[in-house]
Design an enzyme around this catalytic site. Sequence first.
Site, PDB file in Angstrom:
ATOM      1  N   HIS A 103       0.827  -1.219   0.000  1.00 48.66           N
ATOM      2  CA  HIS A 103       0.000   0.000   0.000  1.00 48.66           C
ATOM      3  C   HIS A 103       0.858   1.266   0.000  1.00 48.66           C
ATOM      4  O   HIS A 103       0.429   2.308   0.497  1.00 48.66           O
ATOM      5  CB  HIS A 103      -0.944   0.046   1.211  1.00 48.66           C
ATOM      6  N   SER A 119      14.800  21.262 -16.650  1.00 46.87           N
ATOM      7  CA  SER A 119      13.586  22.033 -16.912  1.00 46.87           C
ATOM      8  C   SER A 119      13.977  23.327 -17.611  1.00 46.87           C
ATOM      9  O   SER A 119      15.073  23.856 -17.396  1.00 46.87           O
ATOM     10  CB  SER A 119      12.903  22.337 -15.575  1.00 46.87           C
ATOM     11  N   LYS A 177      15.969  21.685 -11.429  1.00 44.13           N
ATOM     12  CA  LYS A 177      15.315  20.407 -11.725  1.00 44.13           C
ATOM     13  C   LYS A 177      16.224  19.394 -12.418  1.00 44.13           C
ATOM     14  O   LYS A 177      17.014  19.718 -13.284  1.00 44.13           O
ATOM     15  CB  LYS A 177      14.075  20.638 -12.612  1.00 44.13           C
ATOM     16  N   GLU A 193       9.717   8.159 -17.050  1.00 45.99           N
ATOM     17  CA  GLU A 193       8.369   8.652 -17.369  1.00 45.99           C
ATOM     18  C   GLU A 193       7.959   8.284 -18.796  1.00 45.99           C
ATOM     19  O   GLU A 193       6.812   7.922 -19.052  1.00 45.99           O
ATOM     20  CB  GLU A 193       8.295  10.176 -17.184  1.00 45.99           C
TER      21      GLU A 193
END
Length: 460
Positions: free
Chosen positions: A155, A276, A282, A289
């Site tokens: 979980h 970024s 970043k 992804e």
Amino acid sequence: MKLWSGRFGKETDALVNELNASIDFDQRLYKEDITGSMAHAKMLGACGIISPADTEAIVEGLAGILADVEAGKVEFSADNEDIHMNVEALLTARIGEAGKRLHTARSRNDQVALDFRMYVRERIPELIGQLLELERVLCRQAKQYQTAVMPGYTHLQRAQPISFAQHLMAYAHMFIRDITRLEDCQKRMNECPLGSGALAGTTYPIDRFLTAQTLGFDGPMGNSLDGVSDRDYALELMSALSILMMHLSRFSEEVILWCSWEFKFIELDDAYATGSSIMPQKKNPDVAELVRGKTGRVYGDLMSLLTVMKGLPLAYNKDMQEDKEPVFDAIDTVELCLPVFAAMLDTMTVRTDNMRRAAGMGFINATDCADYLTKKGMPFRDAYTVTGKLVARCTAAGKTLEELSLDELRESSELFEADVYEALKLENCMALRGSYGGPAVAETGRQIASIEDFVEAHTK
Ligand code: ARG
């Protein structure tokens, strides 16, 4: 003029040509088409259906076309619709009369079934090779982190202590199944549709066993209608690829979580991360992804062919021309993802300090505390309750279980003795989970060795 223009009184409408032509994408099948035609011509010759001179002219002509295509000297034409008619037209332009005999006892229906099947069959070893490389990376990394304690989750809540090696080996086992799924599908698809004709075989005395053998198949497909209609093998491959992508996508999701400041269990190499355009600080896990994103694309490829096939009556229908692009796309996508993903894992930095810190919080030794009492004689369910109360007490006091004094522990149960602190040490909790498949060092060692044996046995 079309090869099949005989019974038509008009030119095909330009838009119909555009809709109908598949040469833009099926030219990928040029090699399989030419090899298949060579085998077919030789068989026709061997069975006395065409003359030895014609056979020779066809085989030589085809070899010349193959060489010219590979040298980039051939322009395919949309007027000839697809790769099959392009090759036949080129052949006839080059060798004349004999070229017109190639299509004896054959249809484009069994021809395309053959070409596509060979194409798919021949790309599977590359996919397996890439998965084997990923397994090597996982084993290399796992060997370094057999004692690196991290929280195992259920979980997404900290659950029990495991090692980073144990976590990596979980994926290694999934990828083994992905490899064997590809091998199964490769085995099952290895039957030859050539000689099924348009759908009903042929009256010529062809030898389907000969062409099957020449083209490396286990034998001919047993039913001519099935021979031209079957696309199961493409669906099976895309199912296997979808499951593989699902595994890669779950792994990607974890890589993304692990790279976040909230976890910081790993850091990606600069070559495998991106920045970024506005936020100077970043460093984004775009590789993971994109792999997660491309999983949707591969599922879509599978869905698209399943949907194309679901309502088709036997045997061939032109809808089936829509089989190629999704299969090409699924294979290309997986082949793009696998090596980058492997390299990303190979070059990552593992922050064992952060893993250990995370493992220290969240009471992941609570099961071990209950097991300690159980081993001293208390029924497990009672031990579970006692431990639960201790966890509540610790939560209120902002402490961990091992920060309670022996006196405090003994207020809950007389069974607690000084050795409890050893039992609660995370390193021990993990090291003692030596059940088969568990995270103890000997067990992860066995797992790594078994994956390495598999890889070794599959490396030619
Ligand atoms: N280009 C076609 C395909 O990919 C070849 C088969 C055409 N057969 C036919 N009867 N029109 O399916």
